[in-house]
Structures are given as C-alpha cells and as structure tokens.
Design an enzyme around this catalytic site. Structure first.
Site: not given
Length: 226
Positions: A194, A13
């Site tokens: 997701d 990230e």
C-alpha cells in the site's frame, strides 16, 4: 554450517516460506516457535513469526540470536510505500533502518549511541540479485518503523518530510537495532502492499497476499544462495 534467520511479523508473511520449507523442526524459545530447515549440506534456515510491532520484533530477534547464533538476519514482509517512484508490489531493500516515532537524541546521545542502523552491503546485493532473477522492480533506501499502521496522508507527509524514507513498517528498525547490538549482518526486504495514505487499509487488504508471495520468493532465493 551457515545459518540465516528470516523474521516475518504476520502469519501471512511466513505462509509461503513455510509451504516451500515443509517438515521443519520446531524449536520453542521465549514464547516464539522457530522453524528450522536444512536446505543444503552447509545452509540452515530458521524462520519465525515475531508478531506485529517493535517490542515483539526485538524480542524475537534477540531470542533467535541467543538460541541459533545466525550468520545473518533478514526481516521479510510487506510495507507501506513512502516514495512516489515506488509502486505497489515493488520491493524496497533497506540501506538503513531507523525508528520514526521517537526522538533520535535518545539513541544518538545515550546507549547504543546510534539511531540509524546500516544494512549489510553483501545482503543488500544478494537481495537485489534475487529480485532481478524474478524480474521484480526494487529500490535501495531507508525503511522507518513505528508503533502505528500508517494510513493517513497527514502522518505520512510528516514522516516523509522528517526521515525521507522509501518504506514504512512496524518492525524493521527494531530487528535492525537488535542485530546492530549483536553485530549480526542484517537487511530488511519489504514488498509494498500500500502507499501508507488514506487508501492504505483498502490497498493492504487487496495486495497483502500478493506482496507477501513476491517477497517470500525473493527471500527463499536469498537463502538458497547465502
């Protein structure tokens, strides 16, 4: 000098942010490495990898506040989608954050007498404007956090029914909680990797890097306009 802190939980990230901001000064505090870059005459960015889950995130946020006294904190990263309208690679900008895995009574009726932490409206607008500049579809909504990576339809339904969130992760509520206690403007900007369901792990593996790149672009744009 204005300072904006960017907290990501995982190296994936932060890698695109680190690539875009080379030659950082590294300051070590409380076991964390804070990367510091001056991006303009009056703006400094402090970006840090907190590690996964709420204790890591809260410790990292508090050390960031103590050491650098930022004017704002952005929690940047990926998350599971919790609303049927939201698709993989869309972005959720937190309108508020809360913990989904504890009885809210313990926060509402005892210090800090608050269990839902509102995001800063100016930061929310800035995030939305930066999403628009990249033509990234985005939503404002509640983000919830807990000590689990949600990849189960039954658990997802339970969280969704109780909290009506737009996204679920493992850190946003902890960073928002810490920012609230320190009166620091805060927002979480999360790209969906997701759908937090039975196929969540497979989707995460496929879209983790793509989603991380999208949110990194948006957050870097936010810093440049801060």
């Amino acid at each position: 000098m204005k300072r904006i802190g960017i907290i990501g939980a995982m190296p994936s990230e932060l890698c695109d942010i680190r690539a875009a901001l080379p030659d950082s000064e590294i300051v070590k505090k409380a076991g964390f490495e804070y990367y510091v870059n001056k991006i303009s005459d009056n703006t400094e960015v402090i970006h840090v990898c907190s590690g996964i889950a709420k204790v890591n995130a809260a410790l990292c946020a508090q050390a960031l506040i103590d050491e650098f006294k930022p004017d704002a904190i952005v929690n940047a990263g990926i998350a599971g989608g919790m609303n049927n309208e939201i698709k993989v690679c869309d972005i959720v900008i937190s309108s508020e954050v809360c913990h989904h895995d504890l009885d809210m009574h313990f926060l509402a009726d005892y210090p800090p007498y608050c269990g839902v932490y509102k995001s800063d409206e100016n930061l929310m607008k800035l995030a939305a404007d930066c999403c628009d500049s990249f033509d990234v579809k985005h939503f404002f909504g509640r983000i919830v956090s807990g000590e689990a990576f949600v990849t189960d339809n039954v658990l997802k339904r339970s969280i969704a029914d109780k909290f009506k969130p737009y996204a679920v992760d493992m850190e946003s509520a902890a960073v928002g909680h810490t920012a609230y206690r320190n009166s620091i403007p805060y927002v979480s900007v999360r790209c969906i990797s997701d759908n937090a369901d039975d196929e969540g792990a497979m989707s995460f593996d496929k879209f983790e890097k793509i989603a991380a790149k999208i949110v990194a672009d948006v957050v870097l744009k936010m810093a440049s306009k801060f």
